[in-house]
Scaffold this motif. Structure first.
Motif, short mmCIF file in Angstrom:
data_model
loop_
_atom_site.label_atom_id
_atom_site.label_comp_id
_atom_site.label_asym_id
_atom_site.label_seq_id
_atom_site.Cartn_x
_atom_site.Cartn_y
_atom_site.Cartn_z
N LEU A 1 32.14 33.20 52.61
CA LEU A 1 33.31 33.32 51.95
C LEU A 1 33.53 34.65 51.32
O LEU A 1 34.55 35.17 51.19
CB LEU A 1 33.56 32.20 51.00
N GLN B 1 34.86 37.36 53.38
CA GLN B 1 36.40 36.99 53.77
C GLN B 1 37.25 37.75 52.67
O GLN B 1 38.36 38.34 52.75
CB GLN B 1 36.72 35.66 53.98
N GLU B 2 36.40 37.62 51.44
CA GLU B 2 37.04 38.05 49.94
C GLU B 2 36.76 39.24 49.55
O GLU B 2 37.18 39.69 48.46
CB GLU B 2 36.84 36.97 48.89
N SER C 1 39.56 33.91 42.85
CA SER C 1 40.17 33.49 44.00
C SER C 1 39.20 32.69 45.08
O SER C 1 39.26 32.08 45.77
CB SER C 1 40.82 34.60 44.98
N PHE C 2 37.89 33.65 45.01
CA PHE C 2 36.77 33.06 45.78
C PHE C 2 36.38 31.69 45.28
O PHE C 2 36.08 30.83 46.16
CB PHE C 2 35.40 34.14 45.55
N ALA D 1 37.93 29.51 43.52
CA ALA D 1 39.20 28.56 44.19
C ALA D 1 38.99 28.17 45.46
O ALA D 1 39.36 26.79 46.03
CB ALA D 1 40.42 29.05 43.82
N LYS D 2 38.44 28.79 46.56
CA LYS D 2 38.25 28.67 47.93
C LYS D 2 36.94 27.63 48.12
O LYS D 2 36.94 27.11 49.01
CB LYS D 2 38.53 30.00 48.70
N GLN E 1 35.00 23.34 49.35
CA GLN E 1 34.25 23.28 50.56
C GLN E 1 33.06 22.44 50.15
O GLN E 1 32.09 22.16 50.79
CB GLN E 1 33.92 24.58 51.06
#
Length: 361
Positions: free
Chosen positions: A52, A55-56, A136-137, A139-140, A144
């Protein structure tokens, strides 16, 4: 002196800026129940975290599952140096990227600590961007995880470090900083922080005990170092008091000072760390002192914490100017050689808060 001039502090252009953010996820029985053992838990979670992070666009990320405390410093080469209680990261934000899991297979962590080290240049002006990315990281990441309702503590650490004697060494160029609190800076960058966040500002200075300094104060062949420490304490307290700096500490016991807001955090010491607890809301003098005349150390650490009024309405520049004035007076009293010796000033700003559920859902 005009007010606007007072609010600025002129810092050498050779200043180093640092930022790192930690997200501490509390380890619960319910979380561990999803995995056959600790090792599988740590490895599975770290894989999710690193995927992740890519991605961020978070490129220097460490996962600590052995409850060691991260300490971050600038260096032209990248090193990771573990001690019994700490992990010290040396790196250059412009060049170094990493993804590492720091774990102990048969150890149950109290918390899983994710450390995000700032990368790139212009660290201070981009600090809000890093904070937004980390929010943001998280929150994602949280959806998971196999367990919901885990608590997360976020800590954002920033500091500027520079040699107070840079000018005496020929480094004449400086830059005027109008220092602001993290919350003020973040608000202007559309990165709001929760109402109840804790904040702390302070300066730390490390003074190496040079042969010249010891010879000037101590008699030859002595095993009683009390006169040396007493001289340093008296000179420091006097210099700080003259500038109305009331929350101060001197540590000369070989331990690493760690500053915490005593209103929010426990301040017990350990084998490696000397906790210093200041409450910025208290107006009274707070002097914390740790030294032993029977033991000589190589380095003495001094801390000057900002009071609550020092952080309001652009007052941080005035606070740091007062700190610098006090340190110059202290250095003069000790007759330090500015052209040959360094006095590294670190101006720290920290914020911390428990991540609100709306951030993580």
């Amino acid at each position: 002196m005009s007010l606007s001039h007072q609010q600025k502090v002129y810092i050498p252009k050779s200043v180093r800026a640092n930022q790192y953010i930690t997200a501490e996820i509390k380890v619960t029985d319910a979380l561990l129940a999803h995995y056959p053992d600790y090792k599988t838990c740590y490895q599975t979670l770290s894989r999710s975290i690193f995927n992740l992070a890519n991605q961020e666009e978070l490129y220097n990320v460490h996962v600590i599952t052995n409850d060691k405390l991260p300490v971050v410093r600038f260096h032209s080469e990248a090193y990771c140096f573990p001690t019994a209680e700490q992990i010290i990261f040396f790196y250059n934000p412009e060049y170094h990227e990493a993804q590492s899991l720091h774990s102990k297979d048969d150890y149950r962590a109290r918390k899983i600590r994710i450390v995000f080290l700032a990368t790139g240049d212009e660290i201070r002006s981009n600090s809000a961007n890093l904070h937004i990315k980390v929010q943001s990281f998280l929150a994602k990441l949280m959806p998971q995880l196999p367990e919901k309702d885990l608590t997360i503590k976020i800590r954002d650490h920033q500091h500027l470090s520079y040699d107070l004697f840079a000018k005496a060494k020929g480094n004449k160029e400086s830059y005027g900083y109008k220092l602001r609190s993290i919350s003020d800076r973040y608000r202007s960058r559309q990165c709001p922080l929760p109402e109840g966040h804790g904040s702390l500002c302070y300066v730390t200075v490390k003074l190496p005990l040079s042969r010249k300094l010891k010879l000037a104060i101590l008699p030859e062949h002595t095993n009683d170092f009390t006169p040396l420490y007493q001289k340093l304490e008296d000179a420091f307290v006097q210099a700080a008091s003259a500038k109305q700096l009331k929350q101060i500490a001197m540590v000369a016991n070989g331990l690493t000072p760690l500053v915490r807001n005593s209103k929010f955090d426990q301040v017990d010491g350990t084998d490696e760390v000397q906790m210093l607890g200041f409450d910025p809301n208290i107006e009274d003098q707070q002097f914390i002192c740790h030294w032993d005349g029977n033991h000589l150390v190589e380095m003495v650490s001094f801390t000057i914490a900002a009071g609550v009024n020092d952080s309001k309405d652009g007052a941080l520049g005035r606070y740091l100017n007062r700190v610098e004035d006090a340190l110059r007076s202290f250095a003069s009293e000790l007759a330090l050689d500015k052209s040959r010796e360094d006095l590294i000033v670190r101006f720290h700003q920290h914020i911390s808060y428990q991540a609100p559920q709306q951030l993580l859902s």
